[in-house]
Design an enzyme around this catalytic site. Sequence first.
Site, PDB file in Angstrom:
ATOM      1  CE  LYS A 177      -4.150  -1.995   2.120  1.00 41.80           C
ATOM      2  NZ  LYS A 177      -3.664  -3.390   2.350  1.00 41.80           N
ATOM      3  NE  ARG A 178       6.093   0.486   0.833  1.00 42.83           N
ATOM      4  CZ  ARG A 178       6.161   0.086   2.094  1.00 42.83           C
ATOM      5  NH1 ARG A 178       5.250   0.486   2.955  1.00 42.83           N
ATOM      6  NH2 ARG A 178       7.129  -0.706   2.498  1.00 42.83           N
TER       7      ARG A 178
END
Length: 310
Positions: free
Chosen positions: A105-106
């Site tokens: 989840k960058r």
Amino acid sequence: MINKMIEKIKKTEAPIVVGLDPMLAYVPEHVQKKAFAEYGETLEGAAEAIWQFNKEIVDHVCDLIPAVKPQIAMYEQFGVPGIAAFKKTVDYCKSKDLVVIGDVKRGDIGSTSAAYAIGHLGRVQVGSREYVPFDEDFATVNPYLGSDGVNPFLKVCQEEKKGIFVLVKTSNPSSGEFQDQYIDGRPLYEYVGEKVAEWGTRCMGEEYSYIGAVVGATYPEIGKVMRRIMPKAYILVPGYGAQGGQGKDLAHFFHDDGLGAIVNSSRGIIAAYKQEAYARFGPEHFGEASRAAVEAMKADIRSALDAAKK
């Protein structure tokens, strides 16, 4: 890599991804004791326990599924040893020919986003040598900083033939606080879905784009809308099982041929031995319980897709 994932979904007839999200509380006592006997009650001991836990589960389910999804936070909580366990898990799953979706989840911009993309999907230059750091096949990406945060990932996807899943409508109850807000009469998640479809045209595989979307199983009607908005995007569907999603909720996420989506279950599979339905296996045979949970999930999804055709 999207082509490989689709081939494996067709081969296994299981549009399923197992989320390798190992809280220490999920790891049976005998596995923890063995790890602690070697490393002590240390971060190293915890990391060894979750690595051995993962390995046992993968050994029992790898022939049934196309993909796994390790959630990096569950490893980061154990510091550097935990990150090492994450990498060992990625490498081991790839040795079993599983597609690996790094649930990282960058979401950042510029050189920071580029560094994340290189670290998880690409290659890094060190002097005259080149290395592949984490080497997942896909990564999850938060798009809420706009294209500046996604474009570096698109570049790496184009170079490496790898992919991303962009958060569009997540399965958590409070997701609507932002994602459901209306803009000119339409919810924000629809605009994000349109951007996913646009980004996807730059990274096409044979049938689908390398750029997919995350849409929660807990919102089946939204899945129907997003399937129309993103016809060439594979949809990663979290929220099955422990979060309340069921097979009957999933048909809208798929195309009529049974492709177009892959459904995630994490603790519903990796901690199956704790559930009443699989208690007969006991902690000593937790891997067998996980296998039984995968088989039940596969049957549930197949039944739902068959019913949708009638």
